[in-house]
Write a protein that holds these residues in place. Sequence first.
Motif, mmCIF file in Angstrom:
data_model
loop_
_atom_site.group_PDB
_atom_site.id
_atom_site.type_symbol
_atom_site.label_atom_id
_atom_site.label_comp_id
_atom_site.label_asym_id
_atom_site.label_seq_id
_atom_site.Cartn_x
_atom_site.Cartn_y
_atom_site.Cartn_z
ATOM 1 N N ASP A 130 -2.226 -7.736 6.667
ATOM 2 C CA ASP A 130 -2.232 -7.088 5.355
ATOM 3 C C ASP A 130 -3.631 -6.848 4.804
ATOM 4 O OD1 ASP A 130 -2.868 -9.711 4.871
ATOM 5 O OD2 ASP A 130 -1.429 -10.011 3.255
ATOM 6 N N ASP A 209 4.170 -8.205 -7.146
ATOM 7 C CA ASP A 209 3.824 -7.391 -5.966
ATOM 8 C C ASP A 209 2.543 -6.602 -6.181
ATOM 9 O OD1 ASP A 209 4.764 -5.632 -7.841
ATOM 10 O OD2 ASP A 209 5.841 -4.365 -6.406
ATOM 11 N N THR A 211 -0.382 -5.684 -4.920
ATOM 12 C CA THR A 211 -0.975 -5.711 -3.588
ATOM 13 C C THR A 211 -1.715 -4.398 -3.353
ATOM 14 O OG1 THR A 211 0.970 -4.702 -2.573
ATOM 15 C CG2 THR A 211 0.936 -7.125 -2.716
ATOM 16 N N ALA A 213 -1.086 -2.303 -1.102
ATOM 17 C CA ALA A 213 -0.075 -1.287 -0.807
ATOM 18 C C ALA A 213 0.535 -0.728 -2.093
ATOM 19 C CB ALA A 213 1.016 -1.874 0.081
#
Length: 306
Positions: A130, A209, A211, A213
């Motif tokens: 990641d 979340d 992140t 992404a």
Amino acid sequence: MHWSTGEAAPGEQFAYWRELICAAFLALTPESDLRGGFAGDVTQWPLGALHLARITSQRQTVRRTRADIERSPARGYYANLQVRGTSLMAQGDRVTLLHPGELGVVGTDAPFRFEFGGDFQQLSFFVPADLLPEPVPTASALDTRAGVGAAVRLALESVPTARRPERLAFHAAGMLGVALDPTILDPVRAPRTHRAALEDIEGHLADDDLTPAATARRLGVSVRFLHGLFAGRPESYATTVRRLRLAKAERDLRDPALSHLRVIDVATDAGFVNVASFHRAFRRAFGRTPNEVRNLNISARTQTHP
């Protein structure tokens, strides 16, 4: 941590090397015709989720097989910087020969092979999946003599003596993403999108979340492009998120309107899921615990308004 075949009983050097390699890295299968006379050593620096190892050894072949993947299925990449000697790197249908000063990447979730024809030294940098924007071009040589590649090499060489090696390693991972795809350093888009990335992070600090992404998706750019926006800057994406979350928590602890909130509530609202790590990070950043900051602020208001 340091391991050497000199610690093995006579005639058992290569058998010990097999155990050593699997202890220092994910499961691998080394082979060599030198056997009892084999010599090698590994020094490893754990860096949180990252790892850096220096391997000095003799001719051998090292494979990561399907069976190895089943035994240790962690997903990530090894970025190997050739220091001395040469090595053939193969993954899938891609094969490249690394010379000193070149770096190659392989993924841990597919079989790969290294062939070392003689004595060699490598720096092997493990990066979780990641942290590198995909797709990653594996089994291809990256020149580290100039540009961002040179910055990656210097960072990896400096980690063992760095005052804050974990931070330097995360910067190296970000720069590696840029070096693997230099097109993300678009000089027209980068300044504008970096500001947009900061605004997105600030607007989603409490998200579970938050992140790379998620931020990239909201900005309409690739994850690789997003990482490139932070490469070469004082802070990586992850460091920026941590700093902004700590700043929000510190502001909230000083806010009289939020004095009814528990410290754990303030930490959660700022996006921290682990209270113990929040306390440690807060004290490192501000020199005081969260409770001390709140109490000092209460004391100051009391003296001002008796």
